[in-house]
Structure formats: structure tokens, C-alpha cells
Scaffold this motif. Structure first.
Motif, PDB file in Angstrom:
ATOM      1  N   SER A 172       0.913  -1.964 -25.607  1.00 50.74           N
ATOM      2  CA  SER A 172       2.007  -1.573 -24.720  1.00 50.74           C
ATOM      3  C   SER A 172       1.403  -1.116 -23.406  1.00 50.74           C
ATOM      4  N   ALA A 173       2.115  -1.376 -22.320  1.00 48.79           N
ATOM      5  CA  ALA A 173       1.547  -1.093 -21.003  1.00 48.79           C
ATOM      6  C   ALA A 173       2.611  -0.515 -20.090  1.00 48.79           C
ATOM      7  N   GLY A 174       2.151   0.305 -19.158  1.00 49.58           N
ATOM      8  CA  GLY A 174       3.005   0.854 -18.105  1.00 49.58           C
ATOM      9  C   GLY A 174       2.367   0.600 -16.754  1.00 49.58           C
ATOM     10  N   ILE A 175       3.202   0.309 -15.750  1.00 48.86           N
ATOM     11  CA  ILE A 175       2.708  -0.058 -14.417  1.00 48.86           C
ATOM     12  C   ILE A 175       3.226   0.950 -13.399  1.00 48.86           C
ATOM     13  N   ALA A 176       2.308   1.463 -12.576  1.00 53.90           N
ATOM     14  CA  ALA A 176       2.677   2.274 -11.413  1.00 53.90           C
ATOM     15  C   ALA A 176       2.085   1.608 -10.177  1.00 53.90           C
ATOM     16  N   LEU A 177       2.819   1.614  -9.075  1.00 51.37           N
ATOM     17  CA  LEU A 177       2.426   0.899  -7.873  1.00 51.37           C
ATOM     18  C   LEU A 177       2.268   1.856  -6.695  1.00 51.37           C
ATOM     19  N   TYR A 178       1.256   1.559  -5.873  1.00 49.56           N
ATOM     20  CA  TYR A 178       1.144   2.203  -4.571  1.00 49.56           C
ATOM     21  C   TYR A 178       1.789   1.275  -3.535  1.00 49.56           C
ATOM     22  N   PRO A 179       2.588   1.783  -2.609  1.00 51.42           N
ATOM     23  CA  PRO A 179       2.879   3.205  -2.348  1.00 51.42           C
ATOM     24  C   PRO A 179       4.172   3.695  -2.980  1.00 51.42           C
ATOM     25  N   GLU A 180       4.872   2.844  -3.737  1.00 50.84           N
ATOM     26  CA  GLU A 180       6.190   3.229  -4.245  1.00 50.84           C
ATOM     27  C   GLU A 180       6.123   4.436  -5.171  1.00 50.84           C
ATOM     28  N   ASP A 181       5.093   4.509  -6.047  1.00 48.05           N
ATOM     29  CA  ASP A 181       5.065   5.528  -7.082  1.00 48.05           C
ATOM     30  C   ASP A 181       4.084   6.653  -6.802  1.00 48.05           C
ATOM     31  N   GLU A 218      -4.894  -4.482  -3.551  1.00 51.97           N
ATOM     32  CA  GLU A 218      -4.448  -5.482  -2.583  1.00 51.97           C
ATOM     33  C   GLU A 218      -3.600  -6.578  -3.235  1.00 51.97           C
ATOM     34  N   LEU A 219      -2.465  -6.180  -3.787  1.00 51.57           N
ATOM     35  CA  LEU A 219      -1.515  -7.134  -4.358  1.00 51.57           C
ATOM     36  C   LEU A 219      -0.527  -7.566  -3.291  1.00 51.57           C
ATOM     37  N   LEU A 279       2.525  -9.089  -3.915  1.00 54.34           N
ATOM     38  CA  LEU A 279       3.883  -8.812  -4.357  1.00 54.34           C
ATOM     39  C   LEU A 279       3.859  -7.874  -5.548  1.00 54.34           C
ATOM     40  N   ARG A 280       4.976  -7.190  -5.735  1.00 53.87           N
ATOM     41  CA  ARG A 280       5.132  -6.300  -6.886  1.00 53.87           C
ATOM     42  C   ARG A 280       5.003  -7.072  -8.201  1.00 53.87           C
ATOM     43  N   GLN A 281       5.533  -8.300  -8.215  1.00 54.08           N
ATOM     44  CA  GLN A 281       5.522  -9.081  -9.442  1.00 54.08           C
ATOM     45  C   GLN A 281       4.125  -9.561  -9.832  1.00 54.08           C
ATOM     46  N   ASP A 282       3.175  -9.499  -8.880  1.00 52.13           N
ATOM     47  CA  ASP A 282       1.804  -9.880  -9.228  1.00 52.13           C
ATOM     48  C   ASP A 282       1.263  -8.954 -10.326  1.00 52.13           C
ATOM     49  N   ALA A 283       1.601  -7.657 -10.233  1.00 55.41           N
ATOM     50  CA  ALA A 283       1.158  -6.711 -11.266  1.00 55.41           C
ATOM     51  C   ALA A 283       1.779  -7.062 -12.613  1.00 55.41           C
ATOM     52  N   ALA A 284       3.061  -7.443 -12.604  1.00 50.26           N
ATOM     53  CA  ALA A 284       3.720  -7.830 -13.850  1.00 50.26           C
ATOM     54  C   ALA A 284       3.082  -9.081 -14.443  1.00 50.26           C
ATOM     55  N   HIS A 285       2.725 -10.035 -13.563  1.00 52.24           N
ATOM     56  CA  HIS A 285       2.098 -11.268 -14.041  1.00 52.24           C
ATOM     57  C   HIS A 285       0.756 -10.974 -14.714  1.00 52.24           C
ATOM     58  N   VAL A 286      -0.071 -10.142 -14.058  1.00 51.98           N
ATOM     59  CA  VAL A 286      -1.375  -9.792 -14.633  1.00 51.98           C
ATOM     60  C   VAL A 286      -1.194  -9.017 -15.933  1.00 51.98           C
ATOM     61  N   CYS A 287      -0.230  -8.092 -15.939  1.00 57.70           N
ATOM     62  CA  CYS A 287       0.005  -7.284 -17.142  1.00 57.70           C
ATOM     63  C   CYS A 287       0.413  -8.165 -18.321  1.00 57.70           C
ATOM     64  N   SER A 347      -4.880  -2.825   4.422  1.00 57.11           N
ATOM     65  CA  SER A 347      -4.260  -4.150   4.433  1.00 57.11           C
ATOM     66  C   SER A 347      -2.745  -4.103   4.308  1.00 57.11           C
ATOM     67  N   SER A 348      -2.183  -2.872   4.153  1.00 55.30           N
ATOM     68  CA  SER A 348      -0.731  -2.704   4.003  1.00 55.30           C
ATOM     69  C   SER A 348      -0.202  -3.515   2.818  1.00 55.30           C
ATOM     70  N   ARG A 349      -0.940  -3.522   1.737  1.00 52.38           N
ATOM     71  CA  ARG A 349      -0.513  -4.223   0.529  1.00 52.38           C
ATOM     72  C   ARG A 349      -0.307  -3.221  -0.617  1.00 52.38           C
ATOM     73  N   HIS A 350       0.218  -3.741  -1.711  1.00 50.45           N
ATOM     74  CA  HIS A 350       0.419  -2.914  -2.903  1.00 50.45           C
ATOM     75  C   HIS A 350      -0.896  -2.731  -3.652  1.00 50.45           C
ATOM     76  N   MET A 351      -0.954  -1.694  -4.448  1.00 51.87           N
ATOM     77  CA  MET A 351      -2.017  -1.533  -5.427  1.00 51.87           C
ATOM     78  C   MET A 351      -1.376  -1.146  -6.756  1.00 51.87           C
ATOM     79  N   GLY A 352      -1.786  -1.794  -7.820  1.00 48.50           N
ATOM     80  CA  GLY A 352      -1.206  -1.534  -9.134  1.00 48.50           C
ATOM     81  C   GLY A 352      -2.173  -0.813 -10.046  1.00 48.50           C
ATOM     82  N   VAL A 353      -1.642   0.112 -10.843  1.00 47.50           N
ATOM     83  CA  VAL A 353      -2.394   0.789 -11.894  1.00 47.50           C
ATOM     84  C   VAL A 353      -1.664   0.529 -13.206  1.00 47.50           C
ATOM     85  N   ILE A 354      -2.353  -0.104 -14.161  1.00 45.96           N
ATOM     86  CA  ILE A 354      -1.751  -0.453 -15.455  1.00 45.96           C
ATOM     87  C   ILE A 354      -2.394   0.408 -16.537  1.00 45.96           C
ATOM     88  N   PHE A 355      -1.585   1.124 -17.277  1.00 47.00           N
ATOM     89  CA  PHE A 355      -2.044   1.959 -18.398  1.00 47.00           C
ATOM     90  C   PHE A 355      -1.715   1.214 -19.693  1.00 47.00           C
TER      91      PHE A 355
END
Length: 864
Positions: free
Chosen positions: A556-565, A522-523, A525-533, A461-469
Motif C-alpha cells: 500500500s502506498a501514499g503520495i504527497a506532492l510538493y508544493p501542494e502538500d 522534477e515531475l 504532472l501530478r499524474q506522473d507520481a501516480a503512474h510511477v506508484c 524548475s517550478s515543477r512538482h516533487m513527489g514523495v511516496i510512502f
């Protein structure tokens, strides 16, 4: 008769010739089959691995030097030497390889050595260019600051703006062509300005270094990229593959020779056996004829016993059995069949097994089953059938075709077992293997699969994917105080809150302990991960009802995004974990996105921690001694031992960099004991030299104070060196004492009975209770340097310093002021009754051989 004898002799002669030929062939094959040497192969593969390791380490040293982590190029020279030596050793190709393999290996080795030589030239250019760039980069800011500190002069603002832009571009790594062109243009404008004043002349001299920085920065960056991307790694892989292929060919040839050797040996053995057989054949024939009748009788008896056994097995077997004729009509079933299916024999005899058909298998399934039966005579597999009451159950069915006298299939025997319980157990095992037993969330194994699925969806889908630790803050405190059962309850509640926040397509997993991972596929925008976090952190921070207590636990949480990270599960998890630790360092109850800065800082800390493990064994730790003087007379009355780390590559490292690391990984206990022993050994050496020594204070960490038997260790060390306890003082922070005041009081009482002086260090910066302070058997307080440095500036710290002095005297405690750097501070503290001074005004921390001169004089003149 003579002809017969001659024929026998000729036959014997040919037989001997044949035996000689076979013996010679066996000898030749024996030596050919053993040419491949495992030791030589292991040695050569070890050389290949060493070469790859040295090349990777050389790249790491270049990158570390470019990043400023290394101050010299000794590591690069070392690994280049190792690469040359290993390359020379690789040129000695094993002799058991064939000529083609040897020629291919020699060609690839020469190509690898040539590539490494090109890389060495690039490294040499990098070292020269990087040295010029580093010198100019270090010199220019200080020189420019000195030039700008004076009076105003023409072009001062333009020069200041240019220097700030240049230093900013260098610090941030912003070396784009447009920025460099703008800097060059600004530089040229400054150079075109006539030098009419001494400041302008000095400015032109500094601009020479600015030009060096602008010209060499792109060159150094390009050289680093060229070195890291050198083809030596690929050539080494090709060399390794070529050698392994040649080795496999040699092994195959040796195997072929061994096979021939074995075959010929078997032929010789068969011939020998044949001779023996001929001798014994007639005798065995007679014995066989005699025993034939007994064998027939025994065979008939065995057949009857087997038929009886088969009948017993058929009747009493736990597996269901059916026997059908050639037209698949049931002609017999056993009791287990009736128990499993619910049918009686009368209800199924004469019917086909289709009476059990559940309808779950397609016609193609049965078509393939019968095709297999016709081709191989057997079929087995899992099938779903229906009981008489309509219940569908799984069974494992084995069908065997029994041929008749003509070779055609006359009967079919089916054996099956009910595997319902096994299927249920497999489902339970599968769930337990992929889910956390406590929370029911997917575990680490299933997490990697969910991340993989999320990556596939995001790529399509050419979208972001977020991983939150996510990590719960101070979860260990709850486990330690309220128990693990309460901690488990908290984890279950936290998991339920996380599930309520997330979408159905998101995944919440428990990584282990109090760590959770969220996968957001399938995010938009990048900020969608921040909103969920943020929603997750808000939900987790709500009060929990635990063991009758209402507790609030943040996370405390850390976010990594595909494909940027990254584009793999391991990389995204690692970077999200690093971002989470950055969030903890910056205050907890927040989140951070991963950045390259986090990765670089983490790598630097990891390398430093790795080197710290061997610092003590490599004798890199040092002790420096800072004098303490009497506030009234200036006489030397004591010293404080301060630990330093002389790193073999980075030089002197400050204590605030490595002491926290040592406390985290447990090295601080060994470091603390080493410091006490070192101080006592030095005191003994000074006494033996006839010097009038003074008490030396040693800082004690919280780990050492809590975990070690400090009095016993001190008593042992003092006894080993024959020192009186009055020569050793201990400095403890007030926060350390307040962690467990009762334990601290007991420990201090023991130390007091041993006549060891104790001081409270950094007083005023922690938290303490004056009522407890009165109970602690300490002898002195040290005013923290943060209060002393404010003396001379009209502020509250001046009044705090005098108040601390007055309070300490009321408690019959001596007061030591640390960080005294000028006479104004010393005069103020002396006027308010401070007892001892420690600071740069009276002496910097210095090595033991320098401190000897102070012991000899035993008096300072007040200025150092």
C-alpha cells in the motif's frame, strides 16, 4: 630617626585607609553581583512559556469547535481565564532589571494584554455566531426532511433543490462568494412567493434558518481566521525576546561586578603575598645561590638524556620523519620514512620533498602552506604523496620550522603518517551511516538530504516533487510464520524490484521495517507520481520465491506532492504516511494521494485516542444493560452488559468508535477486566438489595481472550464479590474462536468446568467450521442482527435465520436473536423455535439504576 618613624606611621595609616576603602568596595560589589535571582528568572520564563501554551491551546479549541469536534465552549473559557491570570502575573517585572528594560517589558506586556482582549472579543463573537449557525445547521435538515416527506405542494421542488444546495455547500465547506450569492438569490425567490398553503407557511419559517446559515457561515469562518491569526503570538515572541535581552544585560552587569570583585580580591591577595615574599626573599636568594651549581649539573645531565631520547624516538618512531635545511633539502630521514615511501636514505638525501609530489595538490596549495609556515612556524594538514613504486597515498603531515640563532628558519622538521586505512574506514563508516545495512538503500538520514535536494531542484524548475510512502501488506505474517531471515530476503528482493522501476534521478530509501520511501524530483504532472506508484505496486505484487514457497505480497502506498502538500521533508513524509494508511484502510494493494480530509480524520482519531488513555481513571466509562427475554413467555431471563464512553467534551461516544482504538493501543484488556469487575460489583449490589438477579453477559475481545489468563481472573473476581459463576456469561465471536481452535477449545473446557456459560456472538457473519463448532463446549448461539432486520422482507436472510435456529437445536444449543425491533420479527423467530430475544422491542440498553425496575418486575409485557 623621628622623621623615619613618622614616615612609617604615615605609610601605615595610608595603608589602613586603602585597606578600608578596598574592604568597603568589596562589600558593595558582593551585594551588587548577587542581585540577579535565578529563581525569579526561572519563574518569569515559566510564565512566558505558560502564556504561549495557553494561547496555542485556545486557538486549538476554537478550531476544534469550528470543526465540530467540541460541543461546548468550556475549554475556551478555561484558557482565556488562564491567559488573564498569567498576563497579570507577567506585569510583575523582576526588580533587578534596569529601568530601560523594565519600561520596555511593561509596554510590551500592555500591548500583549490589549491584543489578547481584542482576541477575547473576537472569540465571544465567534461563540455567539457559531451557536446560531450550529443550531440552524442541526435543525434545518431534519425539519426540511419532515416538510418534504408529505404531499406535493407548489414550490416543493424549488425548495428541495435549494435545501440540497445549501446543505451540500455547508457539508463540503464550499462558501465562496458566488455560491453564497446564488443561494441568497434562490432564497429570495422562495421568500417572494406568496404563502397560500400551510406547507408554504412552514417553508417560509424554515427559510429563516436558511438565511441565518447563509449570513453567519462567512462570519464564523472569518472570525476563526481572525482569531488564529491574532497578533498575540508575535507580541508574545517580542516580549520574550525583550525580557531575555534585559536579563542578559543584567547578567552581564552582574558579571562585570563579580570580575571587579575578583580583581580586587586578587590585588589584596597579591599584596599579602608580596609581604610574605619580601620576608622570605633574602633567605630564598641564599638557598638559590647554594643550589645553582647542582641545578646546572642536573640540567646538563637532562640535556644529554633528552638528546639520547630524541635520537631513539627519531629512529624507532612509527611516523615518517624528515629534516631539511633552510633551502628545503633533505638532510635526514628515519626508518619509518623509508618503510612508508619505499625510498632509501641515499635516494632522498640532498633532494627536496618534492620527490614525493603526487601532482594532486595545486601550486596555490603549496603557496598557502609556505605562507603559513613563514607566519606561524607550523603547518599541518592532509596531503597526497607518491611512493617510489608510483602508488599514491594520503598522509597527515605536520611541518615545524626550527629557527637558528638569528631567529630565521634554519631547519624544517616534517612528521607524517599513512592514513590510507583511516580514509577507507571513514568511507565505510560514512556509507554505513547513510545506507541501510540489509538492502543497501539510503536510510532515513540520507533520505532527508535527498528530499532537500529534490526540493531545491523542483523549486528552481517550478515543477512538482513527489514523495511516496510504501508499506508491505501483512509483512508481519511472513516474519512470524517463516522467520526473520525469510522476511529479510523479501525486503532485499522488494528493494531490487523498486530500483528497476525508478529513474536514475529518483531515490528509493528504506525507512525501517517494511517501509520504503520514494523521492521523485522534477515531475511534469501530478499524474506522473501516480503512474510511477502504480508501476511500483505492480512490481512488488509479483510472486516471490521465499524458502521454497512462491508467495505474493502486495503493498500500500501514499503520495504527497510538493508544493501542494508541503515544502519540507518532515511535512511531506508525514502526509505521505497518512495517505498510505488511508490506502490500507480502503483495501490495501492500492495507493492514495494525500488530502485535507485524511489529515482532519487523522487528527480527530489522534485526539480521541489521546483522551481514551485517561477515560478509565476519569471514570468516564459506563455499562448499560439490555434485557434478554424468554421467547415464549416474555419473562426477563438475562441481560447483556454494553460499554459506553461518556466523553467530558463530546458527550456519549458509540462503542464502534472507541472499541477498535482500544484494541489497537492495548487498552482493551484493562477495559475488559473493568467491565467484568463492574458487572460483578453490580450483581453483588442487587443481591444485597434483595433483588432476584439474572445472568449478565459480557463481551470478550480477541486480545483479552488470547493474552489474559481469563479463567484465573474470572475466578478471582467471582471470589472477591462472592458470586456464583452462573450469574456471569461470556460472549465470544466465532472468528475469535477459529483463530486458534485448539487453544480456544482448551480455554472453553476450563470455563465449562467453572460452570460459566459461553455464547457465540454475531453468529453467521464470520467464518467457522461446523466440525469445530461441535467440539466447542458452548451453550448458546446469538443470531446477528443483520439477519433479524431482514425478517419481513422477502429475502434469503429469513431462511438463514431459521436454518441457524434448526442447526443450533440439532447441536443442543440455545438460540438468542439480537436486534429484535418489531412484532413481525418476534413472531417469525418464535414460530421457528428461537429461545431468547434481545432488542429494542423488549428494552433498550439502560443504566443500572433504570434496569432495577425490570429486576423488580421480572416480567416484560412484550413492548418497550
Amino acid at each position: 630617626m623621628r622623621e623615619t618613624l613618622a614616615a612609617l606611621r604615615a605609610h601605615r595609616a595610608w595603608r589602613m585607609i586603602l585597606i578600608a576603602i578596598l574592604t568597603g568596595l568589596l562589600t558593595w560589589l558582593f551585594f551588587r553581583a548577587g542581585e540577579v535571582s535565578p529563581e525569579a528568572h526561572n519563574t518569569y520564563t515559566r510564565l512566558l512559556r505558560q502564556y504561549q501554551h495557553y494561547d496555542e491551546q485556545l486557538n486549538a479549541k476554537v478550531v476544534a469547535s469550528y470543526a465540530g469536534l467540541l460541543k461546548n465552549y468550556d475549554g475556551m473559557a478555561y484558557y482565556q481565564t488562564r491567559l488573564r491570570e498569567t498576563g497579570n502575573a507577567l506585569q510583575v517585572v523582576p526588580k533587578w532589571l534596569d529601568d530601560t528594560g523594565q519600561r520596555q517589558l511593561e509596554a510590551r506586556i500592555q500591548a500583549l494584554i490589549a491584543a489578547q482582549q481584542e482576541k477575547a472579543l473576537a472569540i465571544d463573537r465567534f461563540q455567539r455566531a457559531n451557536s446560531v449557525l450550529r443550531n440552524s445547521t442541526l435543525y434545518l435538515p431534519a425539519a426540511a426532511e419532515s416538510l418534504l416527506a408529505g404531499e406535493d405542494w407548489p414550490q416543493r421542488k424549488a425548495f428541495e433543490s435549494f435545501i440540497r444546495r445549501l446543505i451540500g455547500a455547508e457539508l463540503t465547506g464550499n462558501r465562496e462568494a458566488t455560491d453564497l450569492a446564488a443561494l441568497r438569490s434562490a432564497l429570495q425567490q422562495l421568500l417572494d412567493t406568496p404563502a397560500l398553503t400551510p406547507r408554504q407557511v412552514e417553508m417560509r419559517q424554515l427559510l429563516v434558518h436558511a438565511r441565518l446559515i447563509i449570513d453567519h457561515a462567512p462570519e464564523v469562518s472569518g472570525l476563526v481566521d481572525r482569531i488564529v491569526r491574532a497578533p498575540s503570538g508575535g507580541l508574545h515572541d517580542e516580549l520574550t525576546r525583550s525580557y531575555l535581552d534585559a536579563h542578559q544585560s543584567a547578567l552581564a552587569l552582574a558579571t562585570y561586578y563579580r570580575t571587579l570583585l575578583y580583581a580586587i580580591a586578587m590585588c589584596l591577595l597579591a599584596y599579602a603575598m608580596y609581604a610574605l615574599v619580601r620576608i622570605e626573599r633574602d633567605r630564598r636568594a641564599l638557598v638559590a645561590a647554594h643550589a645553582d651549581l647542582a641545578d646546572r649539573y642536573e640540567a646538563q645531565r637532562r640535556v644529554e638524556a633528552q638528546l639520547q631520547l630524541y635520537g631513539t624516538v627519531f629512529t624507532h618512531a612509527a611516523e615518517g620523519m624528515t629534516i631539511t635545511d633552510s633551502e628545503s633539502r633533505i638532510i635526514a630521514v628515519n626508518p619509518a620514512f623509508c618503510t612508508i615511501t619505499g625510498y632509501t636514505p641515499e635516494e632522498v638525501l640532498g633532494r627536496t620533498p618534492a620527490v614525493l609530489n603526487s601532482g594532486r595538490q595545486s601550486e596555490d596549495f603549496y603557496r598557502d602552506m609556505w605562507q603559513t609556515l613563514k607566519e606561524s612556524g607550523q603547518w599541518q594538514g592532509e596531503i597526497w604523496n607518491r611512493r617510489k613504486d608510483g602508488a599514491i597515498f594520503p598522509e597527515w603531515l605536520s611541518i615545524t620550522a626550527v629557527p637558528d640563532d638569528s631567529g630565521e628558519s634554519g631547519n624544517y622538521i616534517g612528521v607524517f603518517i599513512d592514513i590510507s586505512e583511516r580514509k577507507q574506514s571513514e568511507a565505510r563508516i560514512h556509507h554505513l551511516a547513510h545506507h541501510d545495512a540489509l538492502t543497501g538503500l539510503p536510510n532515513r538520514l540520507l533520505l532527508e538530504d535527498r528530499i532537500g535536494q529534490g526540493l531545491l531542484k523542483s523549486k528552481r524548475s517550478s515543477r512538482h516533487m513527489g514523495v511516496i510512502f510504501i508499506d508491505l501488506d501483512r509483512f508481519k505474517n511472513i516474519n512470524d510464520t517463516l522467520g526473520h531471515a525469510v522476511g529479510d530476503n523479501l525486503l532485499v528482493q522488494a528493494a531490487q524490484r523498486g530500483l528497476h522501476v525508478l529513474r536514475d534521478t529518483d531515490t528509493l530509501c528504506r525507512q525501517g521495517g517494511d517501509e520504503f520511501v520514494v523521492v521523485l524530483p522534477e515531475l511534469e504532472l501530478r499524474q506522473d507520481a501516480a503512474h510511477v506508484c502504480q508501476k511500483l505496486l505492480t512490481a512488488l505484487c509479483q510472486p516471490y520465491l521465499l524458502a521454497g514457497h512462491e508467495l505474493t505480497v502486495s503493498a500500500s502506498a501514499g503520495i504527497a506532492l510538493y508544493p501542494e502538500d508541503g515544502d519540507s521533508a518532515s511535512e511531506l513524509l508525514r502526509k505521505a504516511d497518512a495517505a498510505m494508511y488511508r490506502a490500507k484502510e480502503e483495501g490495501r494493494n492500492t495507493f492514495r494521494f494525500f488530502s485535507t480530509e485524511i489529515n482532519t480524520a487523522t487528527l480527530g482519531e489522534l485526539l480521541l485516542e489521546n483522551d481514551l488513555f485517561g477515560a478509565l481513571e476519569r471514570e468516564e466509562l459506563l455499562l448499560h444493560y439490555q434485557p434478554k427475554v424468554d421467547a415464549k413467555t416474555g419473562e426477563l431471563i438475562g441481560a447483556e452488559a454494553l460499554m459506553r464512553w461518556q466523553h467530558r467534551e463530546q458527550g456519549m461516544i458509540a462503542p464502534e468508535q472507541f472499541i477498535p482504538i482500544a484494541e489497537e493501543n492495548g487498552l482493551i484488556n484493562a477495559f475488559g477486566e473493568w467491565a467484568i469487575r463492574n458487572v460483578c460489583a453490580q450483581q453483588r449490589a442487587w443481591l444485597d438489595a434483595g433483588l432476584m438477579v439474572v445472568p449478565v453477559a459480557v463481551n470478550i475481545s480477541a486480545h483479552q481472550f488470547i493474552q489474559q489468563d481469563l479463567p484465573r481472573m474470572l475466578s478471582q473476581v467471582l471470589a472477591d464479590y462472592g458470586l456464583p459463576p452462573q450469574l456471569i456469561e461470556l460472549e465470544l465471536t466465532e472468528s475469535l474462536l477459529m483463530r486458534n481452535s485448539s487453544r480456544a477449545t482448551a480455554m472453553l473446557q476450563v470455563l465449562r468446568r467453572m460452570h460459566i456459560q459461553v455464547a457465540i456472538d454475531d453468529f453467521g457473519t464470520g467464518y467457522s467450521s461446523l466440525s469445530y463448532l461441535r467440539q466447542f463446549p458452548v451453550q448458546s448461539l446469538k443470531i446477528d442482527r443483520s439477519f433479524v432486520t431482514q425478517i419481513g422482507e422477502h429475502g434469503e436472510s429469513i431462511r438463514l435465520a431459521s436454518a441457524i435456529i434448526a442447526m443450533a437445536h440439532e447441536l443442543d444449543l440455545e438460540v438468542i436473536a439480537e436486534g429484535v425491533e418489531n412484532e413481525v420479527q418476534a413472531r417469525y423467530l418464535r414460530e421457528h423455535g428461537c429461545d431468547q430475544f434481545q432488542g429494542y422491542l423488549y428494552g433498550r440498553p439502560q443504566a443500572a439504576d433504570q434496569f432495577v425496575s425490570l429486576l423488580s418486575a421480572r416480567h416484560l409485557d412484550g413492548v418497550c
